[in-house]
Enzyme design. Sequence first.
Site, PDB file in Angstrom:
ATOM      1  N   ASN A  11       0.856  -1.124  -0.021  1.00 42.89           N
ATOM      2  CA  ASN A  11      -0.093   0.019  -0.105  1.00 42.89           C
ATOM      3  C   ASN A  11       0.941   1.249   0.083  1.00 42.89           C
ATOM      4  OD1 ASN A  11      -1.480   2.342   1.082  1.00 42.89           O
ATOM      5  ND2 ASN A  11      -3.089   0.976   1.532  1.00 42.89           N
ATOM      6  N   ASP A  13      -0.097   4.288  -0.292  1.00 44.70           N
ATOM      7  CA  ASP A  13      -0.643   5.950   0.123  1.00 44.70           C
ATOM      8  C   ASP A  13       0.274   6.798   0.809  1.00 44.70           C
ATOM      9  OD1 ASP A  13      -2.883   4.631  -0.627  1.00 44.70           O
ATOM     10  OD2 ASP A  13      -3.908   4.229   1.263  1.00 44.70           O
ATOM     11  N   HIS A  14       1.096   6.343   1.715  1.00 40.88           N
ATOM     12  CA  HIS A  14       1.781   7.167   2.469  1.00 40.88           C
ATOM     13  C   HIS A  14       3.018   8.110   1.706  1.00 40.88           C
ATOM     14  CE1 HIS A  14      -1.050   6.700   5.774  1.00 40.88           C
ATOM     15  NE2 HIS A  14      -0.460   5.505   5.786  1.00 40.88           N
ATOM     16  N   HIS A  56      -5.458   3.684  -1.707  1.00 39.58           N
ATOM     17  CA  HIS A  56      -6.850   4.030  -1.045  1.00 39.58           C
ATOM     18  C   HIS A  56      -7.165   5.413  -1.689  1.00 39.58           C
ATOM     19  CE1 HIS A  56      -9.583   4.401   2.780  1.00 39.58           C
ATOM     20  NE2 HIS A  56     -10.217   4.693   1.450  1.00 39.58           N
ATOM     21  N   ARG A  58      -9.445   8.262  -0.945  1.00 44.66           N
ATOM     22  CA  ARG A  58     -10.426   8.664   0.342  1.00 44.66           C
ATOM     23  C   ARG A  58     -11.189   9.743  -0.154  1.00 44.66           C
ATOM     24  NH1 ARG A  58      -8.416   6.724   5.597  1.00 44.66           N
ATOM     25  NH2 ARG A  58     -10.173   7.849   6.152  1.00 44.66           N
ATOM     26  N   ARG A  62      -6.662  12.932   0.988  1.00 40.38           N
ATOM     27  CA  ARG A  62      -5.658  13.424   1.767  1.00 40.38           C
ATOM     28  C   ARG A  62      -4.192  12.932   1.466  1.00 40.38           C
ATOM     29  NH1 ARG A  62      -7.075  10.076   7.273  1.00 40.38           N
ATOM     30  NH2 ARG A  62      -8.971  11.202   6.914  1.00 40.38           N
ATOM     31  N   HIS A  63      -4.132  11.712   0.607  1.00 44.31           N
ATOM     32  CA  HIS A  63      -2.924  11.480   0.057  1.00 44.31           C
ATOM     33  C   HIS A  63      -3.070  11.050  -1.305  1.00 44.31           C
ATOM     34  CE1 HIS A  63      -4.897   7.502   1.393  1.00 44.31           C
ATOM     35  NE2 HIS A  63      -4.584   7.722   2.587  1.00 44.31           N
ATOM     36  N   GLU A  83      -8.648   0.520  -2.806  1.00 44.62           N
ATOM     37  CA  GLU A  83      -9.521   0.561  -1.461  1.00 44.62           C
ATOM     38  C   GLU A  83     -10.419   1.604  -1.676  1.00 44.62           C
ATOM     39  OE1 GLU A  83      -6.993   1.078   1.704  1.00 44.62           O
ATOM     40  OE2 GLU A  83      -5.970  -0.949   1.653  1.00 44.62           O
ATOM     41  N   THR A 114      -7.766   3.571   8.355  1.00 39.09           N
ATOM     42  CA  THR A 114      -9.037   3.010   8.630  1.00 39.09           C
ATOM     43  C   THR A 114      -9.115   2.400   9.902  1.00 39.09           C
ATOM     44  OG1 THR A 114      -8.873   2.690   6.138  1.00 39.09           O
ATOM     45  CG2 THR A 114     -10.487   1.227   7.215  1.00 39.09           C
ATOM     46  N   GLU A 164     -10.512  -9.266   3.582  1.00 38.55           N
ATOM     47  CA  GLU A 164      -9.310  -8.907   4.101  1.00 38.55           C
ATOM     48  C   GLU A 164      -9.571  -8.833   5.523  1.00 38.55           C
ATOM     49  OE1 GLU A 164      -7.096  -5.762   2.145  1.00 38.55           O
ATOM     50  OE2 GLU A 164      -6.156  -5.143   3.999  1.00 38.55           O
ATOM     51  N   HIS A 205      -3.578  -3.948   8.041  1.00 42.06           N
ATOM     52  CA  HIS A 205      -3.868  -3.013   9.023  1.00 42.06           C
ATOM     53  C   HIS A 205      -2.653  -3.067  10.083  1.00 42.06           C
ATOM     54  CE1 HIS A 205      -4.897   0.848  10.911  1.00 42.06           C
ATOM     55  NE2 HIS A 205      -5.622   1.167   9.801  1.00 42.06           N
ATOM     56  N   GLY A 206      -1.723  -2.295  10.091  1.00 48.44           N
ATOM     57  CA  GLY A 206      -0.750  -2.443  11.314  1.00 48.44           C
ATOM     58  C   GLY A 206       0.293  -3.482  11.379  1.00 48.44           C
ATOM     59  N   GLY A 227       1.599  -1.075   4.391  1.00 44.44           N
ATOM     60  CA  GLY A 227       1.762   0.100   3.773  1.00 44.44           C
ATOM     61  C   GLY A 227       2.649   0.882   4.699  1.00 44.44           C
ATOM     62  N   HIS A 228       2.022   1.224   5.884  1.00 46.42           N
ATOM     63  CA  HIS A 228       2.688   2.230   6.705  1.00 46.42           C
ATOM     64  C   HIS A 228       4.435   1.782   7.207  1.00 46.42           C
ATOM     65  CE1 HIS A 228       3.865   4.537  10.405  1.00 46.42           C
ATOM     66  NE2 HIS A 228       3.203   5.463   9.789  1.00 46.42           N
TER      67      HIS A 228
HETATM   68  N1  PXP Z   1      -5.605  -2.584   4.308  1.00 48.42           N
HETATM   69  C1  PXP Z   1      -6.517  -1.898   4.341  1.00 48.42           C
HETATM   70  C2  PXP Z   1      -7.746  -2.141   3.961  1.00 48.42           C
HETATM   71  C3  PXP Z   1      -6.286  -0.537   5.023  1.00 48.42           C
HETATM   72  O1  PXP Z   1      -7.083   0.583   4.997  1.00 48.42           O
HETATM   73  C4  PXP Z   1      -4.925  -0.337   5.247  1.00 48.42           C
HETATM   74  C5  PXP Z   1      -4.462   1.083   5.565  1.00 48.42           C
HETATM   75  O2  PXP Z   1      -4.790   1.952   4.657  1.00 48.42           O
HETATM   76  C6  PXP Z   1      -3.978  -1.265   5.246  1.00 48.42           C
HETATM   77  C7  PXP Z   1      -4.510  -2.487   4.679  1.00 48.42           C
HETATM   78  C8  PXP Z   1      -2.559  -0.982   5.376  1.00 48.42           C
HETATM   79  O3  PXP Z   1      -2.336  -0.712   6.743  1.00 48.42           O
HETATM   80  P1  PXP Z   1      -0.959  -0.155   7.011  1.00 48.42           P
HETATM   81  O4  PXP Z   1      -0.715   1.079   6.473  1.00 48.42           O
HETATM   82  O5  PXP Z   1      -1.024   0.010   8.569  1.00 48.42           O
HETATM   83  O6  PXP Z   1      -0.025  -1.107   6.834  1.00 48.42           O
END
Ligand code: PXP
Length: 254
Positions: A11, A13-14, A56, A58, A62-63, A83, A114, A164, A205-206, A227-228
């Site tokens: 991901n 996005d960042h 994503h 949004r 924002r990104h 997303e 999210t 997911e 996520h996370g 992603g992050h």
């Molecule tokens: N999956 C979904 C559906 C998300 O919304 C996100 C965050 O945008 C991620 C995965 C990735 O999460 P992270 O950036 O914490 O790895």
Amino acid sequence: MTTNPILLGVNIDHSATLRQARYREYPQTCGGIVEPDPLAVALLAEQAGADGITVHLREDRRHIQERDVLRIRESIRTRLNLEMACTDEMLSFALQVKPDSVCLVPENRAEVSTEGGLDVVGQRDRVAKIADAMAGAGIAVSLFIDPEEAQVEVAAELQCPYIELHTGAFANAWHNVGLRRQEFTRLCLAASVADDAGIKVNAGHGINYINVAEVRKIPHLYELNIGHSILCRSILTGIDESVREMKRLMNYGC
Ligand code: PXP
């Protein structure tokens, strides 16, 4: 018995978050002084072994911007996973872009990222409408849900090929061993229910370079979307190493 490798969706996005922090008002997104370009990040991630690229778009932009999605769609060689919230605006954008898959997520303007899974039990009709339209256009649908049996059952009833599982509660419980075990068990049970129903299991996520050691033990995992942590690590090591290391840890544990 051989097991299939777990796939990695990166991901990006960042990378756009960084760009928007300085260049929010600029019309162009590439070349010259406007950095970083999310497309360049996507291509590097692919070269390093990413199996797909996730973005994503949004509501508050924002990104990632529309233009980013269109450019990435044209240029990547793996899969594009978009997303998106369950809105009519996003539905028509997705039908225009035709990503390989969409992941339906809840969206709340005030959240940092999210925060919870999509309540497909409570929003069944809206989710069904979007999922049907996507399926009709040949776009695979994934539902980003909390690890609850009832949510998985509705995903099965709606004939979604993927879910997911939201790993955020597990990641947040990392320093509380009891709660972490509880969250891990919930993820494993939800994954098994999905697998029994013939649904492919993604998770995200996370997820980071430490907790992936446990995440990878969730049964039936098809793909992780991360992603992050990968983008943050890349500031120190570059994208190539940050993606390669995550793929190694996911599949070999070291
Ligand atoms: N999956 C979904 C559906 C998300 O919304 C996100 C965050 O945008 C991620 C995965 C990735 O999460 P992270 O950036 O914490 O790895």
